[in-house]
Design an enzyme around this catalytic site. Sequence first.
Site, short mmCIF file in Angstrom:
data_model
loop_
_atom_site.label_atom_id
_atom_site.label_comp_id
_atom_site.label_asym_id
_atom_site.label_seq_id
_atom_site.Cartn_x
_atom_site.Cartn_y
_atom_site.Cartn_z
N ASP A 101 1.87 -11.60 7.93
CA ASP A 101 2.74 -11.54 6.76
C ASP A 101 3.46 -12.86 6.57
O ASP A 101 3.68 -13.62 7.53
CB ASP A 101 3.79 -10.43 6.92
CG ASP A 101 3.18 -9.05 6.98
OD1 ASP A 101 2.59 -8.63 5.96
OD2 ASP A 101 3.27 -8.41 8.04
N GLU A 144 4.75 10.09 10.46
CA GLU A 144 3.79 9.12 10.97
C GLU A 144 2.75 9.82 11.83
O GLU A 144 3.07 10.72 12.60
CB GLU A 144 4.54 8.07 11.79
CG GLU A 144 3.70 6.90 12.24
CD GLU A 144 4.57 5.83 12.90
OE1 GLU A 144 5.18 5.04 12.18
OE2 GLU A 144 4.64 5.83 14.14
N MET A 145 1.49 9.41 11.67
CA MET A 145 0.38 10.01 12.41
C MET A 145 -0.38 8.94 13.18
O MET A 145 -0.29 7.75 12.87
CB MET A 145 -0.64 10.66 11.45
CG MET A 145 -0.13 11.74 10.58
SD MET A 145 -1.50 12.35 9.51
CE MET A 145 -0.59 13.47 8.44
N TYR A 185 3.58 -0.73 -3.10
CA TYR A 185 4.44 -1.82 -2.64
C TYR A 185 5.52 -2.12 -3.67
O TYR A 185 5.24 -2.15 -4.88
CB TYR A 185 3.61 -3.08 -2.43
CG TYR A 185 2.54 -2.98 -1.37
CD1 TYR A 185 2.88 -2.75 -0.03
CD2 TYR A 185 1.20 -3.12 -1.68
CE1 TYR A 185 1.90 -2.67 0.94
CE2 TYR A 185 0.21 -3.05 -0.71
CZ TYR A 185 0.57 -2.82 0.61
OH TYR A 185 -0.40 -2.74 1.57
N LYS A 243 -4.38 -0.77 4.26
CA LYS A 243 -4.64 0.50 3.59
C LYS A 243 -5.63 0.33 2.45
O LYS A 243 -6.53 1.15 2.25
CB LYS A 243 -3.34 1.15 3.11
CG LYS A 243 -2.59 0.43 2.03
CD LYS A 243 -1.46 1.27 1.47
CE LYS A 243 -0.25 1.39 2.24
NZ LYS A 243 0.66 0.58 2.77
#
Length: 376
Positions: free
Chosen positions: A150, A265-266, A285, A300
């Site tokens: 990032d 969350e998974m 986003y 994603k």
Amino acid sequence: MTAARRNIVFLSAFHDYRTAKRASIQQVADGLVLAGHQVSFVSTRFSHLSKRTGDSRLFLWDRANKVETVNGIRCYLWRTAAHPFQARNAAINTLMSRLYPFYAALPDRQFDAFLRDADYVIIESSVAAIFMRRIKRLNPAAKIVYYATDRLDTVGAHPFIRERLEQDVALIHHVSLRSPKMASDFGWAAGKLYRAEFGIEPNDFANVGPSPYAPGVQTAVSVGSMLFDPTFFQLAAPRFPDVQFHIIGCGASFDAPSNVIVHPEMKFVDTLPYVKHATVGIAPYHPAPGVEYLADSSLKMAQYEYFALPSVCPNFAVGDVRSRFGYRPGDEKSIVAAMGQALAAKGKIVPRTFLTWEQVADRVLSPEAYPDIFIG
């Protein structure tokens, strides 16, 4: 592939290899194990302050400061009493500028042992870069790779991090950028910049389970928390009452319409049935400085492409991908139009092929063997 077996240490200030959330840095670590290297994953910037921020690593609190081997990777979460951070208050940030060097020098025998034994140290974007001087002091022969997932401005990194990176550029062997669009941020590292690819682990995707959705229902799925914008769902969901919107691991609470289902969350593999069997993928986003690189680096959206899903994302993240339909954040008309186009495109998208993570990992470790990924 790199022939010699190397001792490789990952340094992250945000991720632990053992968390359910999977970023590309964990996938690269897996790829290097598959290639036969010895891999360690060291997670930093974890302290009592982490309890105030909902840190995803909190379930490891009692396992911190101990070495644990998982999937062939030695894991170490370094917990300290406190850690420096980026604040919204200018006076506090000035204080933090003085605390970062102090934190980077805190003693820890196990942490130093990892660094002394390393042939390569792969540093994930941002805060972990403060340890480069320590790495070279302990192990002058180690090659330091800065893995730039990032832009610093996009993730709100403290200004000290950029200053230290630019000061210590001579210590960096090379920089692997998740997107060439980030290159303008790295003019200080000219001649050391390479493109890092996105990969797929075929075994993860080979046996994706059955659909978790009710038969005949149109579904839209969003996975992850980076720059999550709940406004998208508040505007889109009421306009598409026959669509079920599933949000996985967004890390936020908000007033969601009745056809929006928010999941915790998974584990990465548990998210795959939701993605594969969805009608549409969403990357909600919100705007931030320099976010255009997400068109190349979004994990994603790459998964949506792999499963041939039409996707909806802000205009800044569309790039040149024809299966993405863009909207203006906060603009209901454009959001509705993008959703309608994506729903109509279901079944018309050609799946994209990717490198394996083992191939990606070798490019991160030894980019000079791949001239086509050299940026400048």
